[in-house]
Design an enzyme around this catalytic site. Structure first.
Site, PDB file in Angstrom:
ATOM      1  N   GLY A 281       0.812  -1.213   0.000  1.00 37.52           N
ATOM      2  CA  GLY A 281       0.000   0.000   0.000  1.00 37.52           C
ATOM      3  C   GLY A 281       0.845   1.263   0.000  1.00 37.52           C
ATOM      4  N   THR A 282       1.925   1.249   0.755  1.00 40.40           N
ATOM      5  CA  THR A 282       2.763   2.447   0.856  1.00 40.40           C
ATOM      6  C   THR A 282       3.342   2.809  -0.511  1.00 40.40           C
ATOM      7  OG1 THR A 282       3.303   1.944   3.148  1.00 40.40           O
ATOM      8  CG2 THR A 282       4.813   3.422   1.981  1.00 40.40           C
TER       9      THR A 282
ATOM     10  N   ASN B  22      -8.321   3.732   8.177  1.00 44.68           N
ATOM     11  CA  ASN B  22      -7.749   2.575   8.871  1.00 44.68           C
ATOM     12  C   ASN B  22      -8.033   2.562  10.365  1.00 44.68           C
ATOM     13  OD1 ASN B  22      -5.914   4.765   7.969  1.00 44.68           O
ATOM     14  ND2 ASN B  22      -4.580   3.966   9.567  1.00 44.68           N
TER      15      ASN B  22
ATOM     16  N   GLN C 128      -7.883  -0.159   3.139  1.00 48.14           N
ATOM     17  CA  GLN C 128      -8.733  -0.696   4.213  1.00 48.14           C
ATOM     18  C   GLN C 128     -10.150  -0.994   3.733  1.00 48.14           C
ATOM     19  OE1 GLN C 128      -7.743  -1.809   7.006  1.00 48.14           O
ATOM     20  NE2 GLN C 128      -5.748  -0.855   7.331  1.00 48.14           N
TER      21      GLN C 128
ATOM     22  N   SER D 102      -3.533  -3.192  -0.717  1.00 41.61           N
ATOM     23  CA  SER D 102      -2.382  -3.847  -0.089  1.00 41.61           C
ATOM     24  C   SER D 102      -2.734  -5.304   0.185  1.00 41.61           C
ATOM     25  CB  SER D 102      -2.065  -3.129   1.222  1.00 41.61           C
ATOM     26  OG  SER D 102      -1.140  -3.879   1.972  1.00 41.61           O
TER      27      SER D 102
ATOM     28  N   HIS E 295      -1.505  -7.561   2.349  1.00 44.69           N
ATOM     29  CA  HIS E 295      -1.543  -8.143   3.695  1.00 44.69           C
ATOM     30  C   HIS E 295      -2.736  -7.708   4.531  1.00 44.69           C
ATOM     31  CE1 HIS E 295       0.190  -4.910   6.427  1.00 44.69           C
ATOM     32  NE2 HIS E 295       0.438  -4.392   5.249  1.00 44.69           N
TER      33      HIS E 295
ATOM     34  N   THR F 239      12.059  -7.233 -11.108  1.00 43.68           N
ATOM     35  CA  THR F 239      11.585  -8.609 -11.294  1.00 43.68           C
ATOM     36  C   THR F 239      10.349  -8.847 -10.429  1.00 43.68           C
ATOM     37  OG1 THR F 239      13.823  -9.329 -11.759  1.00 43.68           O
ATOM     38  CG2 THR F 239      12.260 -11.040 -11.071  1.00 43.68           C
TER      39      THR F 239
ATOM     40  N   CYS G 180       3.759   5.926  18.145  1.00 43.87           N
ATOM     41  CA  CYS G 180       5.069   6.312  18.629  1.00 43.87           C
ATOM     42  C   CYS G 180       5.822   7.036  17.523  1.00 43.87           C
ATOM     43  CB  CYS G 180       5.850   5.086  19.082  1.00 43.87           C
ATOM     44  SG  CYS G 180       7.304   5.554  19.979  1.00 43.87           S
TER      45      CYS G 180
END
Ligand SMILES: Cc1ncc(COP(=O)(O)O)c(C=O)c1O
Length: 381
Positions: free
Chosen positions: A66-67, A142, A170, A190, A192, A228, A317
């Site tokens: 996604g990034t 998200n 999301q 994305s 995952h 690749t 954080c």
């Protein structure tokens, strides 16, 4: 219950990937049979993803996640002197990319959101300028799961002849995505977040949208993303797309929605001073963001983790200090309330039993923490 952070690989996905990690290890660009088999597998996956999004196969660009998809969309179209409209609740993959554009001489407007976490399409219209080049507003948030009015924004973009990108990371697998109905030129997903492996993703690039690649090297992905191909990852993403489409059709996501509804309703009923962030807005079926007053959210995340329940808190954080969530603060929450918020996000693998367990654990953990270390909302910044 932290599916918006990541989801497990489904066994069926792993099964389709396995041969491409072991015996069929060809490079999809090679002309011998091993390469051609890999090419066919990549193209089959492309078909499956195109079907999920209702687009042409040639409009699918495989990326590392996604990034990268968000960065490719944002940096691929915009030049110094352009103007970009985005929202203040985007994922950092868009927000930080937009901030970098500002340093490169691009004007960026970060739109506010309402108390329930929605962008107002009329704000988009009001901010249009003669040099507006790109609008980027996410499909589903998200942290809150709130669905944005992207069809209306897509219409505004089309009328003004401006490129429109939406981060659907999301949304994919949780609600229907039809790029034609949305009217977007670019859309990120994305792997995952939908039971495919981490490090896989897609950018939908509407035919005729000429994007500048982020990388240089080969001519892969029709010159849009050299390198690749991650054949096994792409095959896994294709299979996950097929399974996601099925889950949207066969009632599986409705079951997730009812699990979420019970989890949310019963926690709010059992815990004093608890409410839903964005609860009035349309949301994806798997996410609830709950605010527990008079409590340090991070302590609750840790207490629940010790009991075997994984959820996320409303702070992140950053440079060594915990900052309240930019999404919740954009919705008008003071920082103590943002910090006292937790995100629960489910997958189709979550069970009734797990929801029952959470309904026991959460009220008990909240009252223990409130007794041990009450947080006065007035005293913390
Ligand atoms: C809305 C949204 N966009 C982008 C991303 C980044 O995706 P990835 O983890 O595949 O880089 C995420 C991940 O949390 C997300 O939630």
């Amino acid at each position: 219950m932290d599916a918006n952070a990541t989801t497990p690989l489904l066994p069926e996905v792993l099964d389709t990937m396995r041969p491409w990690l072991l015996e069929n290890f060809g490079n999809a660009s090679s002309i011998h049979q091993h390469g051609q088999q890999a090419r066919a597998a990549v193209e089959h996956a492309r078909e499956s993803v195109a079907m999920l999004l209702n687009c042409r196969e040639s409009e699918i660009v495989f990326t590392s996640g996604g990034t990268e998809s968000d960065n490719l969309a944002v940096f691929g179209l915009v030049k110094p002197g352009d103007h970009v409209i985005t929202s203040s609740i985007e994922h950092h993959a868009v927000l930080h990319a937009a901030e970098r554009l500002q340093e490169r001489g691009v004007d960026v407007t970060f739109l506010p959101v309402s108390r329930d976490g929605r962008v107002d399409p009329e704000d988009v219209r009001r901010e249009l300028r003669s040099n507006t080049r790109l609008i980027s507003v996410m499909m589903a948030n998200n942290e809150t799961g709130v669905i944005q009015p992207i069809q209306e924004i897509g219409r505004i973009a089309q009328e003004a002849d401006i490129w429109f990108h939406t981060d659907a990371v999301q949304a994919a697998g949780k609600i229907e995505i039809d790029v034609k109905a949305i009217g977007c030129d670019l859309l990120s997903i994305s792997g995952h977040k939908m039971h495919a492996p981490q490090g896989t993703g897609v950018l939908y690039v509407r035919r005729g949208t000429r994007i500048e690649p982020l990388f240089f090297g080969g001519a892969h992905e029709r010159q849009r993303r050299p390198g690749t191909e991650n054949v096994a990852g792409i095959v896994g993403l294709g299979k996950a797309a097929e399974l996601s489409a099925e889950a949207l059709r066969d009632g599986t996501m409705d079951r997730v929605a009812s699990l979420r509804a019970r989890l949310e309703h019963d926690i709010v009923a059992r815990v004093e001073d608890c409410s839903v962030n964005g609860g009035e807005a349309p949301r994806v079926p798997n996410t609830t963001n709950l605010q527990f007053d008079n409590l340090e959210g991070e302590a609750l995340v840790i207490a629940l983790d010790l009991k075997g329940l994984a959820v996320s808190g409303g702070s992140a954080c950053m440079s060594g200090a915990t900052e309240p969530s930019h999404v919740l603060t954009a919705m008008g929450l003071v920082s103590t309330r943002a910090r006292a918020s937790l995100r629960f996000s489910l997958t189709k693998l979550n069970t009734e039993y797990e929801v029952n367990a959470a309904l026991e654990l959460v009220p008990a953990a909240v009252s223990r923490l409130r007794e041990l270390a009450p947080v006065n909302a007035g005293t913390l910044g």
